[in-house]
Enzyme design. Sequence first.
Site, PDB file in Angstrom:
ATOM      1  N   HIS A   1     -57.937 -53.797 -53.661  1.00  0.00           N
ATOM      2  CA  HIS A   1     -57.475 -55.058 -53.897  1.00  0.00           C
ATOM      3  C   HIS A   1     -57.938 -55.764 -52.213  1.00  0.00           C
ATOM      4  CE1 HIS A   1     -53.443 -57.824 -54.712  1.00  0.00           C
ATOM      5  NE2 HIS A   1     -54.626 -58.832 -54.489  1.00  0.00           N
TER       6      HIS A   1
ATOM      7  N   ASP B   1     -54.661 -53.377 -48.985  1.00  0.00           N
ATOM      8  CA  ASP B   1     -54.340 -52.706 -50.440  1.00  0.00           C
ATOM      9  C   ASP B   1     -55.767 -52.152 -50.469  1.00  0.00           C
ATOM     10  OD1 ASP B   1     -54.391 -54.694 -51.348  1.00  0.00           O
ATOM     11  OD2 ASP B   1     -53.355 -53.606 -52.918  1.00  0.00           O
TER      12      ASP B   1
ATOM     13  N   GLU C   1     -51.000 -49.761 -59.945  1.00  0.00           N
ATOM     14  CA  GLU C   1     -50.262 -49.919 -58.494  1.00  0.00           C
ATOM     15  C   GLU C   1     -49.937 -48.416 -57.913  1.00  0.00           C
ATOM     16  OE1 GLU C   1     -49.369 -52.190 -55.786  1.00  0.00           O
ATOM     17  OE2 GLU C   1     -49.538 -53.917 -56.832  1.00  0.00           O
TER      18      GLU C   1
END
Length: 285
Positions: A184, A194, A102
């Site tokens: 993603h 994303d 992330e």
Amino acid sequence: MTISDTHRLEGDGVIYKESPNHGGAFSADLPDTIIIHYTAGASAESAVKTLCDPRMKVSAHLVIGRDGAITQLVPFDTVAWHAGKSSYKGRVGFNKYAIGIEVDNAGRLTKSGDEYVAWFGRAYPEKEVVEAVHRVDSPSIGLNRPNESEPSYWHRYTEKQIALVQEVCVELMDAYEISSILGHEEIAPQRKTDPGPAFPLDTLRERVLYRDRADEGPEKSPPVRHPGMVTASRLNIRSGPMRSAAPIAPPLSQGTMVEIVQESNGWLEVQVQTRGWVKKEYIKT
Ligand SMILES: [Zn+2]
């Protein structure tokens, strides 16, 4: 930066804070994929908090802050919960195949006067914004078929983040049998955007997955590349930074995303599928 025998990332600025949100150990020969995400949040701290909240039932292996601070939440030999409903080239449910990274980034922004506003209300200045068309190369959408045709606004990643994602991916490739790096948006194209067009995913793949065939040795750190978008309806791409240089490919069309390699006398060297030179005034960065 190294990966320990206990499947933890070790190095300057890396901290470990275990999330209760995880599955069991990966199966043999896995993980073999890395999934890149943005947090769509206000800070790395708020992302870590969410990803460690047992009620949220989400996690990732790493969170990379805008200043380069890295928090590891799940060891690399353990399944984290970041992919959700996902499929790509016959595989379904990527948590069991993939390490999740992330990257702290607000995601898509909406223009309001001189400001660009995130879904959670924070406004960002223009220098932190990338204008780009969101495109996904996913088998479930169709290779190279844009799923959006109009440009929109996206929060810019920091150079530190882009460099660190690459560094971490190189370490993961050395430690595990990683054969693909996906966004993603590529494994869940109907519901996710994303890491979005502000993240140089193709460059990352080229530099990390195919680094052995690159001209540079694997030890040489490649340059960070920023995205740009073609604003002219048709833009010649030339073999050198001058009008007399021969075109090397058909003209680029409006909205095409490029990665900027270098600048020289009002020209930018850009990478698309081929590399060449275009007039700078027709690229919005
Ligand atoms: Zn995501």
